[in-house]
Design a protein around this motif. Structure first.
Motif, short mmCIF file in Angstrom:
data_model
loop_
_atom_site.label_atom_id
_atom_site.label_comp_id
_atom_site.label_asym_id
_atom_site.label_seq_id
_atom_site.Cartn_x
_atom_site.Cartn_y
_atom_site.Cartn_z
N ALA A 198 0.80 -1.29 0.03
CA ALA A 198 0.07 -0.08 0.07
C ALA A 198 0.68 1.29 0.01
CB ALA A 198 -0.91 -0.08 1.27
N GLY A 199 2.20 1.04 0.06
CA GLY A 199 3.32 2.21 0.17
C GLY A 199 3.23 3.01 -1.17
N ALA A 218 9.68 -3.31 -8.38
CA ALA A 218 8.75 -3.17 -7.09
C ALA A 218 7.25 -2.64 -7.52
CB ALA A 218 9.35 -2.27 -5.95
N LEU A 219 7.35 -1.78 -8.49
CA LEU A 219 6.11 -1.39 -9.20
C LEU A 219 5.32 -2.21 -9.87
CD1 LEU A 219 7.28 2.47 -9.97
CD2 LEU A 219 5.38 1.82 -8.27
N ARG A 220 6.11 -2.94 -10.45
CA ARG A 220 5.58 -3.99 -11.70
C ARG A 220 5.06 -5.41 -10.63
NH1 ARG A 220 10.40 -4.39 -15.79
NH2 ARG A 220 9.57 -3.15 -17.46
N ALA A 221 5.74 -5.60 -9.75
CA ALA A 221 5.51 -6.90 -8.87
C ALA A 221 4.25 -6.49 -7.74
CB ALA A 221 6.67 -7.27 -8.09
N GLY A 226 2.54 2.76 -5.52
CA GLY A 226 2.86 3.88 -6.81
C GLY A 226 4.03 4.69 -6.31
N ALA A 227 4.19 5.67 -7.09
CA ALA A 227 5.20 6.59 -7.00
C ALA A 227 5.09 7.66 -7.81
CB ALA A 227 6.57 5.79 -7.44
N MET A 246 3.77 3.49 -16.65
CA MET A 246 3.08 2.83 -15.62
C MET A 246 2.02 3.52 -15.15
SD MET A 246 6.52 1.27 -13.53
CE MET A 246 6.92 -0.39 -13.92
N PRO A 247 0.73 3.12 -14.92
CA PRO A 247 -0.45 3.70 -14.56
C PRO A 247 -0.32 4.18 -13.31
CG PRO A 247 -0.91 1.51 -14.80
CD PRO A 247 0.56 1.62 -15.13
N ASN A 248 0.38 3.59 -12.43
CA ASN A 248 0.48 3.94 -10.89
C ASN A 248 1.73 4.96 -10.68
OD1 ASN A 248 2.25 1.91 -11.64
ND2 ASN A 248 2.05 0.98 -9.74
#
Length: 296
Positions: A198-199, A218-221, A226-227, A246-248
């Motif tokens: 959730a970070g 980390a974003l893919r997995a 998100g970032a 990346m949507p997030n």
């Protein structure tokens, strides 16, 4: 960057405007060097060629590209523009965090599709955030987040040595540190795993503070949710970078601190210091070359 507003410099000061690498003739007799473009990176040969140079001022907060042994060897003072961007960067961080928590990217995507889809989103109040960096920018970010009932932990040099433990206790991890040997690769796979699914990561410091490949993984997995990134290991961010699609992820072109009129405010910091220089007074925002930032 836009051109510097040189008209703000007092008329009794001789100004030589340099475009590109300064020549020996341009440096002859110069006591002060104002580095307007923060991408300027080849300071060492300039310092070796300018016999009378005693002070270098950077039109930026980060000065890692300007740190070189010649500063100490020639007893040259380095100052930066700390204070100009504090509020605007803090506002950018607030906007990015609120956009993530309130699901605004999804709302905009659904709007473009003319899709009415009721859903609930999160609340920022009560979230836990760690701001890595206790300089004026980090403190401004922490202050504004706390006003929105976010529980904020300020992380300084000593605490950042155990950033994994810090990340495990928060929902949002914000990097606002200069690039030094200690902050390079500070946020890696271990820290991201501790932050959890959730970070949310925000980087408004320097790109190399985050290990970019490990962040992408980390974003893919789904290791993190998100970032929001305003700085990157390579700038401009290459077109082939997965971060673009990346949507997030929010990709921002190193502009979180820039606002309409910032050029005049930044020049104002230099002019104030220039007046001090002319009066023989101590300068503001003196950078410690060993640490890479203004102490205190």
């Amino acid at each position: 960057m836009p051109p510097p507003p040189l008209a703000l410099i007092p008329p009794d000061v001789d100004v030589v405007e340099v475009r590109g690498t300064p020549t020996g003739d341009q440096l002859a007799g110069a006591e002060v060097l104002y580095v307007w473009d923060h991408r300027f990176a080849d300071l060492a040969p300039v310092l070796r060629s300018a016999d009378r140079l005693r002070w270098v001022h950077a039109a930026s907060v980060g000065v890692n590209r300007l740190i070189c042994p010649e500063l100490a060897q020639h007893q040259i003072t380095l100052t930066n523009s700390r204070g100009v961007f504090d509020i605007s960067i803090a506002e950018w961080v607030l906007a990015a965090v609120l956009s993530f928590v309130k699901g605004l990217p999804d709302t905009l995507a659904l709007q473009r599709e003319h899709t009415w889809l009721y859903r609930t989103t999160g609340r920022l109040a009560g979230k836990r955030a760690a701001v890595v960096g206790t300089g004026s920018i980090g403190r401004a970010i922490a202050d504004r987040l706390s006003r929105l009932d976010v529980h904020v932990t300020l992380v300084g040099r000593h605490e950042s040595s155990d950033l994994t433990a810090v990340a495990a206790e928060v929902d949002i991890l914000i990097a606002a540190v200069p690039l030094t040997a200690a902050t390079t690769g500070l946020i890696d796979a271990e820290v991201l795993a501790a932050l959890g699914p959730a970070g949310f990561v925000v980087n408004v410091g320097r790109g190399a503070t985050v290990v970019e490949d490990e962040l992408i993984e980390a974003l893919r997995a789904g290791t993190i949710a998100g970032a929001a990134l305003d700085v990157f290991e390579v700038e401009p961010l290459p077109a082939y970078s997965p971060l673009w699609a990346m949507p997030n992820v929010l990709v921002s072109p190193h502009m979180s601190g820039d606002y309409v009129g910032f050029e005049a405010d930044m020049m104002g910091v230099f002019v104030d210091n220039l007046q001090r220089w002319l009066r023989g007074e101590k300068l503001h925002n003196i950078v410690d070359p060993d640490s890479g930032y203004v102490r205190g």
